[in-house]
Design an enzyme around this catalytic site. Sequence first.
Site, mmCIF file in Angstrom:
data_model
loop_
_atom_site.group_PDB
_atom_site.id
_atom_site.type_symbol
_atom_site.label_atom_id
_atom_site.label_comp_id
_atom_site.label_asym_id
_atom_site.label_seq_id
_atom_site.Cartn_x
_atom_site.Cartn_y
_atom_site.Cartn_z
ATOM 1 N NE ARG A 1 32.250 46.673 29.883
ATOM 2 C CZ ARG A 1 32.811 45.691 29.195
ATOM 3 N NH1 ARG A 1 32.773 45.707 27.858
ATOM 4 N NH2 ARG A 1 33.412 44.692 29.800
ATOM 5 C CE LYS B 1 36.380 47.705 32.773
ATOM 6 N NZ LYS B 1 35.542 47.340 33.936
ATOM 7 C CG HIS C 1 27.275 48.028 34.447
ATOM 8 N ND1 HIS C 1 27.817 48.195 33.190
ATOM 9 C CD2 HIS C 1 28.021 47.053 35.030
ATOM 10 C CE1 HIS C 1 28.843 47.390 33.026
ATOM 11 N NE2 HIS C 1 28.985 46.675 34.130
ATOM 12 N NE ARG D 1 28.925 44.404 30.800
ATOM 13 C CZ ARG D 1 29.568 43.760 29.833
ATOM 14 N NH1 ARG D 1 29.043 43.710 28.625
ATOM 15 N NH2 ARG D 1 30.729 43.187 30.062
ATOM 16 C CG HIS E 1 33.519 39.324 31.506
ATOM 17 N ND1 HIS E 1 32.524 38.704 32.229
ATOM 18 C CD2 HIS E 1 33.264 40.660 31.577
ATOM 19 C CE1 HIS E 1 31.701 39.617 32.714
ATOM 20 N NE2 HIS E 1 32.119 40.807 32.317
ATOM 21 C CE1 TYR F 1 26.666 40.080 35.948
ATOM 22 C CE2 TYR F 1 28.446 39.083 34.706
ATOM 23 C CZ TYR F 1 27.774 40.204 35.147
ATOM 24 O OH TYR F 1 28.219 41.456 34.789
#
Length: 334
Positions: free
Chosen positions: A149, A174, A280, A283, A306, A315
């Site tokens: 990120r 995150k 982003h 990514r 994640h 994705y």
Amino acid sequence: MYDKGKREDFEGSTRRPKLLESVRAAIETRHYSRRTEETYIQWIKRFIIFSGKRHPRELGAQEVTAFLSHLAVAGHVAASTQNQALAALLFLYREVINEPLPWLDNVIRAKPSVRKPSVLTADEARTLLSQMRGTKLLMASLLYGAGLRLRECLGLRVKNVDFGYRQILVRDGKGGKDRITMLPAPLIEPLQAHLVRVKSLHERDLAQGYGDVELPDALMRKYPKAQYEWAWKFVFPSYKRSVDPRTGVIRRHHVYENYLIRGVKQAARDAGLARHVSCHTLRHSFATHLLENGYDIRTVQELLGHKEVSTTMIYTHVLNKGGRGVKSPLERAP
């Protein structure tokens, strides 16, 4: 703003903290990021100004609802932005004013739109990167080549880059999570050469009486000399020293995020990409291209950091090749 209003004096030299000072203190106590602090402060200021500069204790569900409605109707903000404002107000009432009011739980939250991520093809990603040079190219390459990120790239420290094992340790990503991702082989030599220049800059700072760096949490108290050590320096330091807004200390922080944001947008324009491209997007492209190359979705999930595999599943839309693999009648054999 409310915090410029009338002060109340007490016995001795003490005074009641201003509201925004209390908000900052509550955020720092909970170790929220500086970005979260800035965002919450901004929304609380806007709420108070919108409500006639009255103290939040005098306000209630009617004023909060009116403010959120104003954002949507007059401000035309996205649902995610509206919910961000609500989160700031929830924090204000629950953690700062310490008045857990039942009506806050009943405030209707806007339903965010579900959008598919913007993804570049492999050729488009290479074309984009070919338009960049120097540090911007190196940073953008890490976003695309390692799935970082933007803020993870900015906060990357020398000690977290492992050339031996060709991996990067992402600290406090995150959600406050750590993870390990790869260090692409084509970036090893350019990154090593970059760090030689950065170390020279660090040594010059030390010679001029500076050279310390901001450390996370309480490490500065636990290891008072660590702030001057090379291992803790940012991989992508700012070109000039600045004043830390929290402590007033003059030091060299990492580059400002707009440095790369503007660089990627300019590269997209130079490459002639007729779509929205952001940091982003790189990514997103990293994850999609790994899946296209046959890597397991659980592996991609770990590399991205994640929590749920369902997040990584977004994705797979590219792999469906349009209407989930179904051929259009126009594609029928004659």
